[in-house]
Design a protein around this motif. Structure first.
Motif, PDB file in Angstrom:
ATOM      1  N   SER A 296    -106.134   2.698  19.144  1.00 16.69           N
ATOM      2  CA  SER A 296    -105.199   1.599  19.374  1.00 16.69           C
ATOM      3  C   SER A 296    -105.939   0.463  20.056  1.00 16.69           C
ATOM      4  O   SER A 296    -106.832   0.679  20.874  1.00 16.69           O
ATOM      5  N   VAL A 297    -105.566  -0.758  19.689  1.00 16.16           N
ATOM      6  CA  VAL A 297    -106.069  -1.972  20.323  1.00 16.16           C
ATOM      7  C   VAL A 297    -104.897  -2.936  20.404  1.00 16.16           C
ATOM      8  O   VAL A 297    -104.142  -3.072  19.442  1.00 16.16           O
ATOM      9  N   GLY A 298    -104.760  -3.588  21.540  1.00 17.64           N
ATOM     10  CA  GLY A 298    -103.659  -4.545  21.636  1.00 17.64           C
ATOM     11  C   GLY A 298    -103.591  -5.220  22.977  1.00 17.64           C
ATOM     12  O   GLY A 298    -104.605  -5.387  23.660  1.00 17.64           O
ATOM     13  N   THR A 299    -102.372  -5.580  23.350  1.00 17.44           N
ATOM     14  CA  THR A 299    -102.173  -6.348  24.574  1.00 17.44           C
ATOM     15  C   THR A 299    -101.612  -5.512  25.714  1.00 17.44           C
ATOM     16  O   THR A 299    -101.573  -5.967  26.848  1.00 17.44           O
ATOM     17  N   LEU A 309     -91.461  -3.927  30.985  1.00 13.64           N
ATOM     18  CA  LEU A 309     -91.040  -5.306  31.206  1.00 13.64           C
ATOM     19  C   LEU A 309     -91.611  -6.291  30.186  1.00 13.64           C
ATOM     20  O   LEU A 309     -90.869  -7.020  29.532  1.00 13.64           O
ATOM     21  N   ASN A 310     -92.914  -6.355  30.081  1.00 11.22           N
ATOM     22  CA  ASN A 310     -93.547  -7.356  29.215  1.00 11.22           C
ATOM     23  C   ASN A 310     -93.295  -7.080  27.736  1.00 11.22           C
ATOM     24  O   ASN A 310     -93.039  -5.944  27.327  1.00 11.22           O
ATOM     25  N   TYR A 311     -93.422  -8.134  26.948  1.00 12.17           N
ATOM     26  CA  TYR A 311     -93.403  -7.996  25.495  1.00 12.17           C
ATOM     27  C   TYR A 311     -94.846  -7.925  25.014  1.00 12.17           C
ATOM     28  O   TYR A 311     -95.666  -8.788  25.327  1.00 12.17           O
ATOM     29  N   GLU A 312     -95.141  -6.869  24.246  1.00  9.33           N
ATOM     30  CA  GLU A 312     -96.511  -6.557  23.852  1.00  9.33           C
ATOM     31  C   GLU A 312     -96.606  -6.377  22.346  1.00  9.33           C
ATOM     32  O   GLU A 312     -95.592  -6.239  21.648  1.00  9.33           O
ATOM     33  N   ILE A 313     -97.829  -6.341  21.859  1.00 14.21           N
ATOM     34  CA  ILE A 313     -98.081  -6.044  20.447  1.00 14.21           C
ATOM     35  C   ILE A 313     -99.372  -5.225  20.365  1.00 14.21           C
ATOM     36  O   ILE A 313    -100.384  -5.579  20.979  1.00 14.21           O
ATOM     37  N   VAL A 314     -99.321  -4.106  19.632  1.00 18.08           N
ATOM     38  CA  VAL A 314    -100.437  -3.155  19.605  1.00 18.08           C
ATOM     39  C   VAL A 314    -100.675  -2.676  18.177  1.00 18.08           C
ATOM     40  O   VAL A 314     -99.734  -2.371  17.434  1.00 18.08           O
ATOM     41  N   LEU A 315    -101.937  -2.618  17.811  1.00 20.30           N
ATOM     42  CA  LEU A 315    -102.352  -2.034  16.536  1.00 20.30           C
ATOM     43  C   LEU A 315    -102.701  -0.566  16.754  1.00 20.30           C
ATOM     44  O   LEU A 315    -103.518  -0.239  17.618  1.00 20.30           O
ATOM     45  N   PHE A 316    -102.068   0.324  15.991  1.00 18.94           N
ATOM     46  CA  PHE A 316    -102.417   1.740  15.953  1.00 18.94           C
ATOM     47  C   PHE A 316    -103.022   2.021  14.589  1.00 18.94           C
ATOM     48  O   PHE A 316    -102.459   1.626  13.562  1.00 18.94           O
ATOM     49  N   THR A 317    -104.157   2.697  14.562  1.00 17.39           N
ATOM     50  CA  THR A 317    -104.830   2.905  13.284  1.00 17.39           C
ATOM     51  C   THR A 317    -105.575   4.232  13.223  1.00 17.39           C
ATOM     52  O   THR A 317    -106.096   4.713  14.235  1.00 17.39           O
ATOM     53  N   ARG A 318    -105.609   4.797  12.022  1.00 17.40           N
ATOM     54  CA  ARG A 318    -106.444   5.960  11.730  1.00 17.40           C
ATOM     55  C   ARG A 318    -107.645   5.566  10.866  1.00 17.40           C
ATOM     56  O   ARG A 318    -108.265   6.429  10.235  1.00 17.40           O
ATOM     57  N   ASN A 319    -107.932   4.282  10.850  1.00 19.35           N
ATOM     58  CA  ASN A 319    -109.095   3.784  10.127  1.00 19.35           C
ATOM     59  C   ASN A 319    -110.360   4.303  10.810  1.00 19.35           C
ATOM     60  O   ASN A 319    -110.624   3.992  11.977  1.00 19.35           O
TER      61      ASN A 319
END
Length: 366
Positions: A296-299, A309-319
């Protein structure tokens, strides 16, 4: 659910670029902005009125004048001491749609505590960037020097970039109804926590990563203030034989958050979790690699604010290619870190322990 896509071609459509140097990332982002023909969608927790922010502002204005739709969403709290009214007015007067997220209001002061912590750039729904980098000089070696912040970002094309466009759009108009923008059978998904359902799914996906680890967990986070479930998952993994390595900063830009993090060390060390403090620079990266094949990589940080609390966005990958690159970077970072040992940690100065208690008491507000 987003529009149907041929999942057989999904793997072929996905491509990832990993960025761990700010100057390299910024050059790539600026070139992408230059190439935009239809839309430029930008979110940043911090958008600074400095050498880096000015370069982005001029490129955004240039494309807006060329008829490209340019939308920019920045957080009011995050950019409070970084952005300037002059810069924002300059952008707006030249065709860039700028929106502040949760500006201070006496009518609803508590909303100021809920922040848009996302960092996202989408170009014509064909390429997107997500990760920990803000738009400011502290990430640039050319501007800030050798002490520039250590961070991680990922660029990607294909259907994931289309998903990023949809996630930006829903956040821009404030549409909170749950929408899980991923495809059955895909190896990657982009998750946001803008709705309650999205928050549960994002937190649950991360918990699932930890609970199903069999060999190792490599976790990097700049603000380590874990809730009870996360502490339990990390401890349980270590006790069932998983090598759990946690990379955190020795230096922090939020001192009280560092105190809170230190308060969580001892119980995890007792369960076999290995903790390393990154020495050369300020660490701001947020990534996880499990068994070399799931990442995973993200904020999102590993703290109460990101979880609740915060609004986040995260990439989850099996690449596999991206997972291995992230693992290689983690091993490199560990080589520049110092391990915290339980025997020495127990006998730290009593005054330090008092500060840790203060930080832990305030953890929900950091």
């Amino acid at each position: 659910m987003s529009s149907p896509v041929d999942t057989k071609n999904r793997h072929e459509l996905e491509h990832f670029d990993l960025y761990t140097e700010g100057d390299v990332l910024y050059e790539a982002m600026l070139k992408s902005i230059e190439s935009a023909q239809h839309h430029i969608l930008l979110e940043s927790y911090i958008f600074a009125d400095d050498e880096i922010g000015s370069r982005f502002a001029e490129k955004l204005i240039e494309r807006a004048r060329a008829g490209v739709i340019v939308r920019m969403h920045i957080d009011a709290a995050g950019s409070l001491f970084w952005a300037s009214r002059g810069l924002v007015k300059h952008l707006q007067s030249n065709g860039v749609a700028v929106r502040w997220f949760h500006r201070w209001s006496w009518r609803n002061p508590w909303r100021y505590n809920r922040r848009n912590h996302r960092k996202l750039l989408v170009i014509d729904k064909r390429y997107a960037y997500v990760g920990g980098y803000n738009i400011h000089r502290e990430n640039s070696r050319a501007v800030y020097g050798e002490q520039r912040w250590r961070d991680t970002h990922v660029g990607f094309s294909g259907v994931l970039a289309e998903e990023a466009m949809h996630l930006f759009g829903r956040f821009w108009i404030g549409k909170r109804r749950p929408q899980l923008l991923h495809y059955l059978g895909s190896e990657s998904m982009l998750l946001s926590n803008f709705s309650r359902g999205g928050r549960r799914f994002l937190n649950g996906t991360f918990a699932d990563m930890l609970s199903h680890a069999k060999q190792h967990i490599y976790l990097t986070t700049p603000y380590f203030v874990p809730d009870r479930r996360t502490q339990r998952l990390l401890g349980d993994a270590a006790q069932r034989g998983v090598e759990v390595n946690l990379l955190v900063p020795r230096k922090s830009d939020v001192r009280i958050a560092q105190w809170a993090a230190n308060a969580a060390y001892e119980p995890l060390l007792e369960k076999g979790v290995k903790i390393f403090e990154y020495l050369p620079r300020l660490l701001h990266a947020k990534s996880t690699v499990v068994d070399g094949s799931y990442a995973s990589v993200g904020t999102a940080n590993l703290d109460y604010r990101s979880f609740f609390l915060n609004y986040e966005i995260v990439l989850f990958t099996r690449n596999l290619a991206l997972s291995r690159k992230l693992q290689e970077q983690f091993v490199k970072d560990i080589g520049e870190s110092e391990q915290i040992h339980l025997e020495r940690w127990k006998y730290r100065f009593w005054g330090t322990k008092i500060l840790e208690l203060v930080g832990w008491w305030a953890r929900r507000w950091l």
